[in-house]
Motif scaffolding. Structure first.
Motif, mmCIF file in Angstrom:
data_model
loop_
_atom_site.group_PDB
_atom_site.id
_atom_site.type_symbol
_atom_site.label_atom_id
_atom_site.label_comp_id
_atom_site.label_asym_id
_atom_site.label_seq_id
_atom_site.Cartn_x
_atom_site.Cartn_y
_atom_site.Cartn_z
ATOM 1 N N ILE A 65 45.745 32.740 47.924
ATOM 2 C CA ILE A 65 44.341 32.578 47.582
ATOM 3 C C ILE A 65 43.861 33.906 47.013
ATOM 4 O O ILE A 65 44.058 34.959 47.631
ATOM 5 C CB ILE A 65 43.476 32.252 48.825
ATOM 6 N N ILE A 66 43.229 33.855 45.855
ATOM 7 C CA ILE A 66 42.619 35.052 45.284
ATOM 8 C C ILE A 66 41.111 34.846 45.330
ATOM 9 O O ILE A 66 40.594 33.856 44.803
ATOM 10 C CB ILE A 66 43.090 35.293 43.836
ATOM 11 N N LEU A 67 40.419 35.772 45.999
ATOM 12 C CA LEU A 67 38.958 35.766 46.077
ATOM 13 C C LEU A 67 38.458 36.887 45.168
ATOM 14 O O LEU A 67 38.880 38.036 45.317
ATOM 15 C CB LEU A 67 38.494 36.021 47.513
ATOM 16 N N GLU A 68 37.557 36.548 44.230
ATOM 17 C CA GLU A 68 37.068 37.548 43.280
ATOM 18 C C GLU A 68 35.561 37.466 43.113
ATOM 19 O O GLU A 68 35.002 36.382 42.977
ATOM 20 C CB GLU A 68 37.682 37.319 41.902
ATOM 21 N N THR A 69 34.927 38.639 43.105
ATOM 22 C CA THR A 69 33.527 38.779 42.707
ATOM 23 C C THR A 69 33.509 39.738 41.530
ATOM 24 O O THR A 69 34.561 40.236 41.119
ATOM 25 C CB THR A 69 32.662 39.334 43.858
ATOM 26 N N GLU A 70 32.334 40.044 41.014
ATOM 27 C CA GLU A 70 32.290 40.918 39.839
ATOM 28 C C GLU A 70 32.787 42.336 40.122
ATOM 29 O O GLU A 70 33.235 43.032 39.208
ATOM 30 C CB GLU A 70 30.893 40.951 39.233
ATOM 31 N N ASN A 71 32.754 42.769 41.389
ATOM 32 C CA ASN A 71 33.144 44.143 41.711
ATOM 33 C C ASN A 71 34.395 44.276 42.578
ATOM 34 O O ASN A 71 34.826 45.401 42.844
ATOM 35 C CB ASN A 71 31.999 44.853 42.438
ATOM 36 N N ALA A 72 34.953 43.173 43.053
ATOM 37 C CA ALA A 72 36.055 43.287 44.016
ATOM 38 C C ALA A 72 36.935 42.046 43.997
ATOM 39 O O ALA A 72 36.538 40.978 43.534
ATOM 40 C CB ALA A 72 35.497 43.502 45.421
ATOM 41 N N THR A 73 38.124 42.231 44.557
ATOM 42 C CA THR A 73 39.075 41.123 44.680
ATOM 43 C C THR A 73 39.872 41.294 45.970
ATOM 44 O O THR A 73 39.997 42.402 46.484
ATOM 45 C CB THR A 73 40.007 41.053 43.447
#
Length: 139
Positions: A65-73
């Motif tokens: 599972i890859i969780l990504e936001t605009e500033n982090a992963t």
């Protein structure tokens, strides 16, 4: 095999749970929901394509599972299991344990909510969008 969905953060994301993390279609949470990291998801377990579900129901399958936001992963790895029904209408739960129920996507996860990247959690706490990518590979 890959499947992607989006969710949103929420000011009550605390990410303190030690054995699970969850993404849900629910639109609100309280502070006690310490495993939930994404809300208002555009998909749940019931929406995963049937061929991917069939693959996940094999204990020799590795799930990333890859969780990504605009500033982090952050990346979490776990495993499938034959007992996974993968049919919950609103939730996706990843577990460090081997417990299975209709909400479980994977077991034996190497991270829970408390282990996730703190920059990712800060983004989620401020309501940023969360991209969730599920990647399934046979071991």
């Amino acid at each position: 095999m890959e499947y992607a969905l989006t969710a949103k953060g929420h000011y009550n994301v605390t990410s303190k749970h030690r054995t699970t993390f969850e993404v849900t279609q629910d639109i609100d949470i309280g502070l006690r929901a310490d495993c939930i990291v994404g809300l208002a998801s555009n998909a749940s377990l019931k929406d995963i394509p049937p061929t991917m579900k069939e693959t996940i129901r094999n204990e020799n399958v590795k799930i990333k599972i890859i969780l990504e936001t605009e500033n982090a992963t952050d990346t979490i790895t776990g495993y499938g299991h034959p007992a996974l029904t993968l049919d919950h209408p609103t939730d996706i739960v990843c577990r460090k344990s081997d417990y299975t129920c209709s909400r479980t996507l994977m077991i034996g996860a190497d991270k829970a909510a408390v282990d996730l990247n703190s920059d990712l959690i800060d983004d989620l706490r401020s309501g940023k969008t969360l991209q969730v990518t599920i990647i399934v590979k046979t071991r």
